[in-house]
Motif scaffolding. Sequence first.
Motif, short mmCIF file in Angstrom:
data_model
loop_
_atom_site.label_atom_id
_atom_site.label_comp_id
_atom_site.label_asym_id
_atom_site.label_seq_id
_atom_site.Cartn_x
_atom_site.Cartn_y
_atom_site.Cartn_z
N HIS A 127 92.98 39.17 35.53
CA HIS A 127 93.44 38.44 34.34
C HIS A 127 92.55 37.25 34.07
CE1 HIS A 127 96.96 40.93 33.97
NE2 HIS A 127 97.12 40.81 35.26
N LYS A 128 91.39 37.51 33.52
CA LYS A 128 90.48 36.43 33.14
C LYS A 128 90.62 36.28 31.63
CE LYS A 128 85.48 35.72 33.15
NZ LYS A 128 84.82 36.60 32.20
N PRO A 129 90.85 35.04 31.11
CA PRO A 129 91.02 34.91 29.66
C PRO A 129 89.86 35.54 28.90
CG PRO A 129 91.24 32.78 30.76
CD PRO A 129 90.84 33.77 31.81
N ILE A 130 90.14 36.07 27.74
CA ILE A 130 89.07 36.69 26.95
C ILE A 130 88.85 35.87 25.67
CG2 ILE A 130 90.67 38.41 25.93
CD1 ILE A 130 88.14 40.34 26.01
N HIS A 131 87.58 35.59 25.38
CA HIS A 131 87.23 34.80 24.20
C HIS A 131 86.53 35.70 23.18
CE1 HIS A 131 88.35 31.20 26.37
NE2 HIS A 131 87.68 31.69 27.39
N LEU A 132 87.13 35.83 22.01
CA LEU A 132 86.55 36.62 20.93
C LEU A 132 86.57 35.73 19.69
CD1 LEU A 132 88.62 39.82 21.78
CD2 LEU A 132 86.16 39.53 22.19
N SER A 133 85.97 36.19 18.61
CA SER A 133 86.04 35.37 17.40
C SER A 133 87.48 35.38 16.90
CB SER A 133 85.12 35.97 16.34
OG SER A 133 85.27 37.37 16.33
N GLY A 134 87.96 34.24 16.43
CA GLY A 134 89.34 34.17 15.92
C GLY A 134 90.35 34.00 17.03
N ARG A 135 91.62 34.21 16.66
CA ARG A 135 92.74 34.02 17.58
C ARG A 135 92.90 35.28 18.43
NH1 ARG A 135 98.77 33.59 17.22
NH2 ARG A 135 98.77 35.32 15.76
N VAL A 136 93.17 35.12 19.70
CA VAL A 136 93.36 36.29 20.56
C VAL A 136 94.76 36.22 21.16
CG1 VAL A 136 92.51 37.61 22.54
CG2 VAL A 136 90.90 36.30 21.14
N VAL A 137 95.55 37.23 20.90
CA VAL A 137 96.90 37.31 21.47
C VAL A 137 96.87 38.42 22.52
CG1 VAL A 137 99.33 37.83 20.96
CG2 VAL A 137 97.92 36.63 19.26
N VAL A 138 97.20 38.05 23.75
CA VAL A 138 97.26 39.06 24.83
C VAL A 138 98.69 39.08 25.34
CG1 VAL A 138 96.37 39.80 27.07
CG2 VAL A 138 94.87 38.56 25.50
N LEU A 139 99.30 40.26 25.38
CA LEU A 139 100.66 40.38 25.90
C LEU A 139 100.68 41.45 26.98
CD1 LEU A 139 102.43 39.98 22.48
CD2 LEU A 139 102.60 38.41 24.41
N PRO A 140 101.62 41.34 27.93
CA PRO A 140 101.60 42.24 29.09
C PRO A 140 101.69 43.72 28.73
CG PRO A 140 103.17 40.44 29.43
CD PRO A 140 102.67 40.33 28.02
N THR A 141 102.49 44.05 27.73
CA THR A 141 102.70 45.48 27.45
C THR A 141 102.29 45.83 26.02
OG1 THR A 141 104.92 45.14 26.59
CG2 THR A 141 104.73 45.51 28.97
N THR A 142 102.00 47.10 25.82
CA THR A 142 101.66 47.60 24.48
C THR A 142 102.85 47.38 23.54
OG1 THR A 142 100.37 49.28 25.59
CG2 THR A 142 100.75 49.61 23.26
N LYS A 143 104.05 47.65 24.07
CA LYS A 143 105.25 47.50 23.25
C LYS A 143 105.39 46.04 22.78
CE LYS A 143 110.18 48.61 23.58
NZ LYS A 143 110.85 47.36 23.91
N GLY A 144 105.11 45.12 23.70
CA GLY A 144 105.17 43.69 23.37
C GLY A 144 104.17 43.35 22.27
#
Length: 254
Positions: free
Chosen positions: A3-20
Motif C-alpha cells: 500500500h504505497k500511495p499513488i500519485h497521478l494527475s488530478g484527484r485519486v480516490v483509492v478504496l479497499p474494494t471494487t464495490k466501495g
Amino acid sequence: MTHKPIHLSGRVVVLPTTKGVFEDLGGVLMDAAQQAVRDRGVFHLALSGGTTPKPFYELLAQDQRYRDIPWHNTHLWIVDERHVPENDDRNNFKMIRSSLVEHTAIEPSNVHPIPTGEPDPAGAYEQTLRTVFSPVTGEVPCLDFVLLGMGDDAHTASLFPHSPALGEQDRLIADNDGPTVVPPARITMTYPFLNAARHVAVLVVGAKKAATLRRIEQVLANDGPQPQALPITGIRPTIGTLSWYLDAPAAAAG
Ligand code: 6PG
C-alpha cells in the motif's frame, strides 16, 4: 499487496474494494447530475464501454441510493464505439443499454448511441452533438460528466497508443484504426472534446492494471504527460476536474 500511495494527475480516490469504489463513484455522479440540473436544467453524461463499468451501471440502475439521479433531464452519450452493428455483443451501447438505460426513466430521444449503421458514424455523431448543444461557432461543447476506463496499454476511450485519432485537434468525434488499435476499427471522442468536460472520472479496478498505473505515475513524475505512448496522460481537462477511482488491487505497488 503493497500500500504505497499513488500519485497521478488530478484527484485519486483509492478504496479497499471494487464495490466501495462503485458506490463512491455513484454518489459523485449523482451529485454532479443534480448540480448540473440545478445550474443548467440538463445533465450531459458520457459513458464508456469495456468490462469494468458494467457492474457499476447495474448498481446505478438498481440500487435505491441512486434513485435521485435526474434521468428525466439527462442526455446520454457514448465515449467510444466499435464499428459493429448495435446488436453485436462487442457494441458498447448494447451493454450500456441492457445494464443501465433500460432500467431508467431517461427519455429515449435523449439517448444517443453512435450510429454505426450509417456510412459516416463519426461525422453523424458529431452532427448530433452539435445540434443538441448548438455551441457558438468555435466553441467546444461541454459534457458535464465523462466516465473513462483504461486498458493495459494505457489507452482510454478508443485513443490507442500512437494511433491517428490522438492528433485530432478540430473534431469532437474521430474514426480510429491502425496497428495499435485493438480490432475492430473504432469511433471515439477526441482529446479536445473530452478535455472540455466539467468532470472526468477514470475508473480502474483490479490487479491487472496496477503495473500500468505505476508506469503512468513514474512517467508523469519524470517526463510529464506522454499522450502518444500513454494516451490516458493526454486527459487533462482544461477547466474541469479529473478524478481517478481505483480499488486497492489496482493501486497496489509491485
Ligand atoms: C471500450 C472502452 C475502453 C475501455 C478500456 C478498459 O470500448 O472498451 O471505452 O477505453 O474503457 O479498454 O476496458 P476494461 O474495462 O474492459 O478493462
